[in-house]
Design a protein around this motif. Structure first.
Motif, mmCIF file in Angstrom:
data_model
loop_
_atom_site.group_PDB
_atom_site.id
_atom_site.type_symbol
_atom_site.label_atom_id
_atom_site.label_comp_id
_atom_site.label_asym_id
_atom_site.label_seq_id
_atom_site.Cartn_x
_atom_site.Cartn_y
_atom_site.Cartn_z
ATOM 1 N N CYS A 1 0.776 -1.176 0.111
ATOM 2 C CA CYS A 1 0.143 -0.067 -0.061
ATOM 3 C C CYS A 1 0.654 1.060 0.101
ATOM 4 C CB CYS A 1 -0.790 -0.169 1.265
ATOM 5 S SG CYS A 1 -1.772 1.530 1.416
ATOM 6 N N CYS B 1 -0.026 3.060 3.612
ATOM 7 C CA CYS B 1 0.270 2.361 5.018
ATOM 8 C C CYS B 1 1.513 1.532 4.848
ATOM 9 C CB CYS B 1 -0.677 2.211 5.573
ATOM 10 S SG CYS B 1 -1.403 0.450 4.886
ATOM 11 N N CYS C 1 -4.373 -0.240 -0.102
ATOM 12 C CA CYS C 1 -4.794 -1.458 0.213
ATOM 13 C C CYS C 1 -6.528 -1.029 0.412
ATOM 14 C CB CYS C 1 -4.423 -2.010 1.822
ATOM 15 S SG CYS C 1 -4.784 -0.623 2.896
HETATM 16 ZN ZN LIG Z 1 -3.206 1.058 3.267
#
Ligand SMILES: [Zn+2]
Length: 89
Positions: A58, A61, A79
């Motif tokens: 991602c 994150c 994500c």
């Molecule tokens: Zn993420």
């Protein structure tokens, strides 16, 4: 009993409808063509990154994007959670 408004003369109605349909269907074609081009660009970007170590991570994150999501949306860089947050923000 309320008298209904007079119907639009058939000739005018058909002429206007056809013109409107022609305009809107042309717009829809161009829109979907542009969407397809954008999608192709994103896929090419994804293909270019497939060998990089952060592919499937991602972008927001740094968690692993589930394989199911990659298969479904190969160009995804977020994500599921981050994509939903982005959509809601
Ligand atoms: Zn993420």
């Amino acid at each position: 009993m309320v008298e209904s408004s007079k119907p639009v003369p058939p000739d005018n109605a058909i002429g206007r409808l056809t013109r409107m349909e022609a305009i809107s269907s042309r717009g829809a074609s161009e829109a979907s063509l542009n969407a397809a081009r954008a999608k192709l660009g994103q896929l090419e970007t994804a293909l270019g990154k497939i060998d990089q170590p952060d592919f499937g991570m991602c972008r927001r994150c740094d968690r692993l994007i589930p394989h199911g999501r990659i298969m479904l949306v190969p160009e995804s860089v977020l994500c599921v959670q981050c994509a939903e947050k982005k959509a809601n923000s």
